[in-house]
Design an enzyme around this catalytic site. Structure first.
Site, PDB file in Angstrom:
ATOM      1  N   HIS A 186      24.144  45.480  20.789  1.00 33.88           N
ATOM      2  CA  HIS A 186      24.311  45.143  19.380  1.00 33.88           C
ATOM      3  C   HIS A 186      25.721  45.377  18.878  1.00 33.88           C
ATOM      4  O   HIS A 186      26.141  44.760  17.924  1.00 33.88           O
ATOM      5  CB  HIS A 186      23.205  45.704  18.470  1.00 33.88           C
ATOM      6  CG  HIS A 186      23.190  47.171  18.315  1.00 33.88           C
ATOM      7  ND1 HIS A 186      22.041  47.870  18.125  1.00 33.88           N
ATOM      8  CD2 HIS A 186      24.181  48.062  18.326  1.00 33.88           C
ATOM      9  CE1 HIS A 186      22.351  49.147  18.030  1.00 33.88           C
ATOM     10  NE2 HIS A 186      23.631  49.282  18.150  1.00 33.88           N
ATOM     11  N   ARG A 288      16.363  36.605  12.723  1.00 31.49           N
ATOM     12  CA  ARG A 288      15.759  37.773  13.391  1.00 31.49           C
ATOM     13  C   ARG A 288      15.033  38.610  12.334  1.00 31.49           C
ATOM     14  O   ARG A 288      15.640  39.488  11.716  1.00 31.49           O
ATOM     15  CB  ARG A 288      16.844  38.624  14.043  1.00 31.49           C
ATOM     16  CG  ARG A 288      17.502  38.008  15.275  1.00 31.49           C
ATOM     17  CD  ARG A 288      18.501  38.992  15.882  1.00 31.49           C
ATOM     18  NE  ARG A 288      18.852  38.677  17.246  1.00 31.49           N
ATOM     19  CZ  ARG A 288      19.987  38.073  17.618  1.00 31.49           C
ATOM     20  NH1 ARG A 288      20.877  37.732  16.717  1.00 31.49           N
ATOM     21  NH2 ARG A 288      20.225  37.850  18.896  1.00 31.49           N
ATOM     22  N   ASN A 438      19.872  36.057  26.113  1.00 25.93           N
ATOM     23  CA  ASN A 438      20.142  37.491  26.305  1.00 25.93           C
ATOM     24  C   ASN A 438      19.015  38.119  27.116  1.00 25.93           C
ATOM     25  O   ASN A 438      19.242  38.785  28.128  1.00 25.93           O
ATOM     26  CB  ASN A 438      20.245  38.224  24.963  1.00 25.93           C
ATOM     27  CG  ASN A 438      21.214  37.560  24.007  1.00 25.93           C
ATOM     28  OD1 ASN A 438      22.120  36.884  24.436  1.00 25.93           O
ATOM     29  ND2 ASN A 438      21.017  37.755  22.724  1.00 25.93           N
ATOM     30  N   CYS A 486      19.563  29.957  21.419  1.00 21.10           N
ATOM     31  CA  CYS A 486      19.915  30.854  20.312  1.00 21.10           C
ATOM     32  C   CYS A 486      20.399  32.208  20.817  1.00 21.10           C
ATOM     33  O   CYS A 486      20.624  33.118  20.028  1.00 21.10           O
ATOM     34  CB  CYS A 486      18.748  31.036  19.350  1.00 21.10           C
ATOM     35  SG  CYS A 486      17.360  31.890  20.096  1.00 21.10           S
TER      36      CYS A 486
END
Ligand code: PEP
Ligand code: MG
Length: 556
Positions: A186, A288, A438, A486
């Site tokens: 993050h 999100r 990811n 995405c």
């Protein structure tokens, strides 16, 4: 003499400037014994310091907004953990000072976290940051964190705590480099949101002396220490050429021959909408929603609170699509009321859609809120589920959407290799796919995305990952349906061309990356992108794929 170091570039652009180190001293207070009658006063001091730090973190969160806010608020909650506070008080009862009590209580909590699996271990930096803040306040010394500097600088840190990343001033911080952190951690996502060049996973960079001049190339991941005059000129020229290309780019995403590839924004909530609009996002490709759930570890936000957030986002894009992802809890985003506490391996446990299917009320409330939020609005709402493994999962999600009376397109994220392999089967139940590269990289290579040392395997240029992207896009094409990306892969301008060549139909990314991707895509035809995609897939390594794609595009 110039030397070159190589890490992982996570946020493009070039920064040249003097190094300043993040002030993260380990403030170890002396262990002196206090007399019994002072215990009560010390306990009150400890409580006041905890409250002040937690209020400060909340205030920083409000200032930062967006995804950073949720992270900072989670840190504020960490500071106020009642068990931690009782431990501090117990230690003071047996003779510790307030600062030593805090220091020791956090140390034992830290050991617990560090040994409780990879995702908990990933929060140790956040915990250390909270401890440093409380101890600094009690000792009356300056807060650790972003250096005080009037002149712009390149920030070096072991790892960046979210509290600091959120406070970085883009006018002063030219860029940053960290020892730890992977390309999808993050910290990296927040760096892109800030729009400053950044390189992560570069061991040893903390040893650079304060004031050393370095050049950071956030695209290639290279750091040039004491760059030569020629190097500076070359980097500055490349950066200027890029800026010039950017300034000429606006409007919808497309290749030079007009093949449309909508460029969408990844957001964490309404606070991220202005940046998305400013970057010319054609809609939202990934909302999100878990950031709405981090405020309260005990329960989901009310239907009303959710309706308000969804409506604000939908209203901002009356003509574009908004793809809302239902709650993705678990693994690196645990929620107390949903995530089992005792999973041996949370990344492979009950997370994402699995967790929602175990808590149908939470899913129902979210879908109902979405349905009410979209009611009467002209926009085009899509809803997708994270961590879909197979057709059974996709059907369960589509059934839940229908039961909630949702008037939207239903989709599935492709984050597990099984979903790529069986894309056509999943598309019997839903209308679109969205590749979460990811997690797809994490599961394809069995490489935890939080672990900087494994960044070679999380590189989205890995040909195996490109194969899975191609497989998903081919499946969608055969079914006459769409397949977007995405994950962070979409934010890499060169890779965006390759993804387009692989048949991906839209690209969604942090708003700051949109202009770069738009400009790069506009340089090449679809056929050139397809050639670059084939060249990349023919390589054996991520590095090989990157250079093959570059050569195919530039040489064509
Ligand atoms: C992904 O996994 O690629 C993704 C987009 O979801 P997140 O990063 O939120 O897990
Ligand atoms: Mg994911």
């Amino acid at each position: 003499m110039e030397t070159t170091l190589r890490g992982v570039g996570v946020s493009h652009g070039v920064a040249i400037g003097e190094v300043r180190h993040m002030g993260t001293p380990v403030l170890e207070p002396p262990s002196k014994q206090i007399p019994e009658e002072e215990a009560e006063r010390e306990q009150a001091r400890a409580r006041q310091a905890v409250e002040a730090v937690s209020a400060d973190l909340m205030a920083r969160g409000t200032l930062a907004g967006g995804e950073a806010q949720a992270v900072l608020e989670a840190q504020a909650m960490m500071a106020q953990d009642p068990e931690l506070m009782s431990d501090v008080e117990r230690r003071i009862d047996v003779g510790s000072t307030a600062e030593r009590g805090v220091y020791d209580a956090f140390a034992s909590y830290r050991t617990l976290l560090a040994s409780a699996g990879e995702y908990m271990a990933g929060r140790v930096a956040d915990l250390d940051d909270v401890r440093n803040r409380i101890v600094a306040r009690l000792l009356g010394v300056p807060m650790p964190g972003v250096p005080d500097s009037e002149a712009p600088y390149v920030l070096i840190a072991r790892d960046l705590a979210p509290a600091d990343t959120a406070l970085l001033d883009p006018a002063l911080v030219l860029g940053f480099v960290t020892e730890e952190g992977g390309p999808t951690s993050h910290s990296a996502i927040l760096a892109r949101a800030l729009g400053v060049p950044a390189v992560v996973a570069l061991p040893g960079v903390s040893e650079l002396a304060e004031g050393t001049v370095i050049a950071v190339d956030g695209g290639s991941g290279e750091i040039f220490v004491e760059p030569s005059a020629e190097r500076r000129a070359q980097l500055e020229q490349a950066a200027a050429a890029r800026e010039a290309a950017l300034s000429g780019s606006s409007g919808p995403g497309a290749t030079s021959d007009g093949h449309k590839v909508p460029l969408l924004a990844n957001i964490g909530g309404p606070a991220d909408v202005p940046a998305a609009l400013a970057a010319g996002a054609e809609g939202v490709g990934l909302f999100r929603t878990e950031f709405l759930f981090l405020d309260d570890s005990q329960q989901a936000p009310s239907e009303e609170k959710q309706i308000e957030a969804y409506r604000t986002v939908l209203e901002a894009f009356p003509e574009g699509r908004v793809v809302v992802r239902v709650l993705d809890a678990g693994a690196d985003k645990p929620l107390e009321f949903l995530t089992p506490a005792d999973e041996p391996n949370p990344a492979l446990g009950v997370r994402g859609l699995r967790s929602l299917l175990d808590h149908p009320n939470v899913l129902r409330t979210q879908l109902t809120a979405l349905s009410k939020a979209a009611h009467g609005l002209p926009g085009y709402l899509s809803v997708m589920a994270p961590m879909v493994a197979d057709r059974t999962d996709a059907k369960a999600f589509a059934d839940a959407c229908r039961e909630a009376g949702l008037d939207a397109k239903f989709g599935a994220m492709v984050e597990i290799p099984s979903a790529s392999l069986r894309a056509r089967s999943i598309l019997q139940e839903v209308e679109f796919l969205s590749l979460g590269t990811n997690d797809l990289a994490q599961y394809t290579f069995a490489a935890d995305r939080q672990v900087g040392a494994l960044s070679r395997l999380q590189d989205p240029w890995q040909p195996a990952l490109l194969d899975l992207v191609a497989m998903s896009a081919d499946g969608a094409k055969a079914e006459g349906k769409s397949c977007g990306v995405c994950g962070e892969a979409a934010a890499d301008p060169l890779l965006a061309c390759v993804l387009t060549g692989l048949g991906v139909t839209s690209l969604s990314m942090g708003a700051a990356s949109i202009p770069y991707v738009r400009a790069e895509l506009a340089k090449y035809t679809l056929a050139q992108c397809e050639r670059a995609a084939s060249a990349a897939r023919a390589a054996d390594t991520a590095e090989g794929a990157r250079s093959a794609a570059r050569a195919a595009l530039d040489g064509a």
